[in-house]
Write an enzyme that holds these catalytic residues in place. Structure first.
Site, PDB file in Angstrom:
ATOM      1  N   GLU A  83       0.923  -1.202  -0.015  1.00  9.31           N
ATOM      2  CA  GLU A  83      -0.127  -0.017  -0.113  1.00  9.31           C
ATOM      3  C   GLU A  83       0.753   1.246  -0.034  1.00  9.31           C
ATOM      4  O   GLU A  83       0.327   2.347  -0.629  1.00  9.31           O
ATOM      5  CB  GLU A  83      -0.990   0.066   1.074  1.00  9.31           C
ATOM      6  CG  GLU A  83      -2.204  -1.029   1.223  1.00  9.31           C
ATOM      7  CD  GLU A  83      -3.161  -0.398   0.393  1.00  9.31           C
ATOM      8  OE1 GLU A  83      -2.858   0.514  -0.272  1.00  9.31           O
ATOM      9  OE2 GLU A  83      -4.271  -1.160   0.356  1.00  9.31           O
ATOM     10  N   SER A 343     -33.147 -31.809  48.544  1.00  4.26           N
ATOM     11  CA  SER A 343     -32.151 -32.303  49.667  1.00  4.26           C
ATOM     12  C   SER A 343     -30.749 -31.777  49.632  1.00  4.26           C
ATOM     13  O   SER A 343     -29.869 -32.217  50.514  1.00  4.26           O
ATOM     14  CB  SER A 343     -32.065 -33.654  49.335  1.00  4.26           C
ATOM     15  OG  SER A 343     -33.496 -34.450  49.803  1.00  4.26           O
TER      16      SER A 343
END
Length: 680
Positions: A83, A343
């Site tokens: 680029e 329980s």
């Protein structure tokens, strides 16, 4: 004269140039720069920094925070080479590139290459401006020059790493690598780097999931240039060209969705949240939960938690099988929902009884019908087993002994202990706590129950759990003595494991709430505690759901994914009595009910049954057994006493062949008989 004119003109040119330079310098300095602090999606990370869950920014765009050092240097090299080769040297614009682009446009009549630098691209992305209009281009030049004055080259690239478009709603390299490759940007292949360089130039027409051919052509074009301008060799480039293009867009990680939401609600302005979870373990638990409910109907939900009880760190937390599943109400975090524990609270009752000096694991307790101020609890299976050891009573999760123990201790003592464990408890509005809390007659959360079991696992001291990394653990209060906690671990380690599960020394307890609405299982070893809940998020009953059958197998599977083997628990503390019932002090051999406990029934012969034909074996007695009733017992055979003042519930009967009637009479004068035959 000519020399003077030339000198004057030269001076004017110098002054004009100087003035122009000053004007340009001022023009650049007065540039209005957009905010450089970018909005990034909130991210939730695990204990090692791995991404658990990410969130989008405005308009549903994926843009995640990333630092310059977190990006593969090979990608940076390839990006600059393709680029903007003079990026590290120019002041924001590259006059040579501009001149080349302009000449190509004039000579060919079309755009061959652009003159925009990476800094100009950042300027365009910051302002979300176009690329073609001259006014826009001048603005990009001005902003690029201003950015170069304010930022370092690395900072400019970091802005690019956040803003570059990669197709659809994907912005920034980190969101791109997670979307297209399922990986972080720290380590990329040459082919991956090349695709990421090519995509921002045409993010729509080169999307690899929609246009893989165009993406591949663009990627290979970048690779071709990389041979000349990077350190990659021809062989490496050839290998990269053969790497397939990703044609599927991957989902972003969404691990621990409920806990991630909780972290954000807790600190809404914080951008990054570091949790104590282990991403791999969390992933395994989520898969386990999803598989567990796949055959149980569309409305069954499940939750799992894994905690290191030594540190209090939550290592995994699964609130439902699928966060997005509406049928299961997957958005509800069942680790935080208030439910009946069934329980699951019984170990606390036994632990408190151990500490009160009224019970030992080998103490005999009665499992018989009782009525306490009108409250007459029943066992889950409607069977009464007579006199059993405390260990057996807890392992079998018998209701009657637990209620009798709580009646002796008092409900408030149990609630106080739960408070020391840092548990939150919800009682029916306007009601005082009663004996029903022994069997789950209150509301609490899975996370609270995990605190209780973690406290038992670590020697009776509460483990203040936490899920944020870096938080200094605070010491919890003592819930039970070290001896009582060890007794509980030892007793629960002998509970029969579920079918197809090996005995691995895991201490565990199951529980089922009233109406089969909640199926629980909690287990611990020397380091970890795991909790499992199954049921419906809306609280509806699940007929036939039992903790032992649904949640316990899942508990054992969860432990198999934590460690290859169970971490052993510690040795008995000095105060532990590892004795048989006959060796215990007299006061600990039997637990008697309190005075206000009324016997609800007389003795019941549970063997032999009525009409039984028993095999006669010379010299061997016939064993008889009685449940319920109050010892001592008197045994009769055909009306004649054969045992008087018998304390045990088993009796060896020596009789000959023939028919007979067996009778037992308890201390209250109540009797029951059985007709049996003893034959060859």
């Amino acid at each position: 004269m000519i020399r003077q004119i030339a000198a004057t003109l030269a001076l004017l040119c110098v002054l004009l140039m100087a003035g122009a330079a000053l004007w340009v310098d001022r023009w650049i300095d007065e540039t209005v720069i957009p905010p450089l602090t970018l909005e990034t999606g909130v991210e939730v990370l695990d204990r090692d920094g791995d991404l658990l869950r990410a969130y989008t920014v405005e308009n549903g765009r994926w843009r995640l925070p990333v630092s310059y050092d977190a990006v593969d240097p090979g990608f940076v090299e390839m990006l600059v080479a393709y680029e903007d080769r003079r990026f590290w040297r120019h002041p924001g614009i590259d006059l040579r590139s501009f001149a080349r682009a302009a000449w190509q446009r004039v000579t060919t009549g079309r755009v061959i290459s652009g003159g925009s630098t990476l800094t100009m691209q950042v300027a365009r992305l910051l302002e979300e401006s176009g690329t073609g209009a001259w006014a826009g281009k001048i603005r990009q030049i001005r902003l690029a020059l201003a950015l170069e004055r304010r930022l370092s080259k690395e900072e400019i690239l970091t802005l690019y790493f956040h803003l570059a478009p990669y197709g659809g709603n994907i912005e920034g390299i980190r969101a791109a690598t997670l979307t297209w490759f399922g990986t972080e940007p720290g380590r990329l292949t040459a082919a991956q780097s090349a695709l990421l360089v090519a995509l921002p130039q045409a993010p729509t027409s080169r999307r690899p999931d929609r246009f893989p051919e165009a993406a591949e052509i663009a990627r290979n074009r970048v690779l071709t240039r990389a041979v000349t301008y990077t350190g990659l060799t021809e062989a490496q480039i050839a290998w990269a060209r053969n790497e397939p293009i990703p044609t599927t867009r991957r989902d972003f990680p969404a691990l621990a969705a409920h806990l991630a939401d909780r972290a954000i609600l807790d600190r809404p302005t914080q951008g990054t949240h570091h949790l104590t979870l282990e991403a791999d373990l969390q992933r395994q638990m989520e898969r386990l939960v999803a598989r567990a409910v796949s055959d149980l109907g569309p409305q069954i939900s499940t939750a799992i938690m894994v905690v290191d009880h030594e540190t209090g760190e939550i290592l995994a937390s699964v609130g439902s099988p699928d966060y997005t599943d509406r049928a299961r109400e997957g958005f509800v975090d069942m680790t935080q929902a208030v439910r009946s524990p069934g329980s699951a609270l019984k170990p606390l009752i036994y632990g408190l009884a151990f500490d009160a000096g009224i019970l030992h694991p080998e103490t005999l307790v009665s499992d018989r019908p009782i009525s306490i101020a009108g409250y007459a609890p029943q066992n889950f299976d409607d069977v009464f087993r007579g006199e059993v050891t405390a260990s057996d009573a807890l392992q079998l999760s018998l209701n009657i002994p637990a209620v009798m123990l709580l009646n002796e201790l008092g409900p408030h003592q149990m609630l106080t202990a739960m408070g020391r464990a840092d548990m939150e408890v919800a009682l029916p509005e306007g009601e005082e706590p009663g004996l029903a809390i022994a069997l789950g007659g209150l509301g609490t959360r899975m996370e609270d129950l995990m605190r209780l079991y973690a406290g038992i696992a670590r020697g009776g001291v509460a483990a203040p759990m936490h899920w944020r990394s870096g938080e200094a653990p605070r010491e919890g209060q003592r819930i039970l003595s070290e001896t009582a906690a060890w007794y509980l671990g030892d007793v629960l380690a002998d509970v029969i494991p579920p079918a197809n599960a090996r005995r691995i020394g895991l201490s565990f307890k199951t529980g089922t709430s009233y109406g089969h609405r909640d199926a629980w299982a909690f287990g611990f070893d020397g380091q970890h505690v795991v909790g499992v809940w199954m049921g419906r998020a809306d609280g509806a009953a699940v007929p036939g759901a039992f903790g032992a059958e649904l949640s316990a197998p899942l508990l054992f599977e969860a432990f198999s994914r934590i460690d290859e083997r169970i971490t052993p628990r510690g040795a008995p503390p000095p105060g532990a009595l590892t004795l048989s019932n006959s060796q215990l002090p007299e006061t600990l051999r039997r637990f008697g009910p309190a005075a206000n406990v009324a016997d609800a029934g007389g003795p019941a012969i549970i063997f032999p049954p009525e009409g039984a034909v028993l095999a006669y074996q010379p010299g061997l007695p016939v064993m008889a057994r009685v449940a319920e009733g109050q010892p001592p017992f008197t045994w009769l055979w055909n009306g004649a006493p054969v045992a008087v003042g018998w304390q045990d519930r088993e009796f060896a009967l020596n009789v000959g062949r023939g028919f007979g009637e067996l009778t037992v009479i308890d201390a209250a004068g109540r009797a029951e008989s059985r007709s049996v035959e003893v034959a060859e």
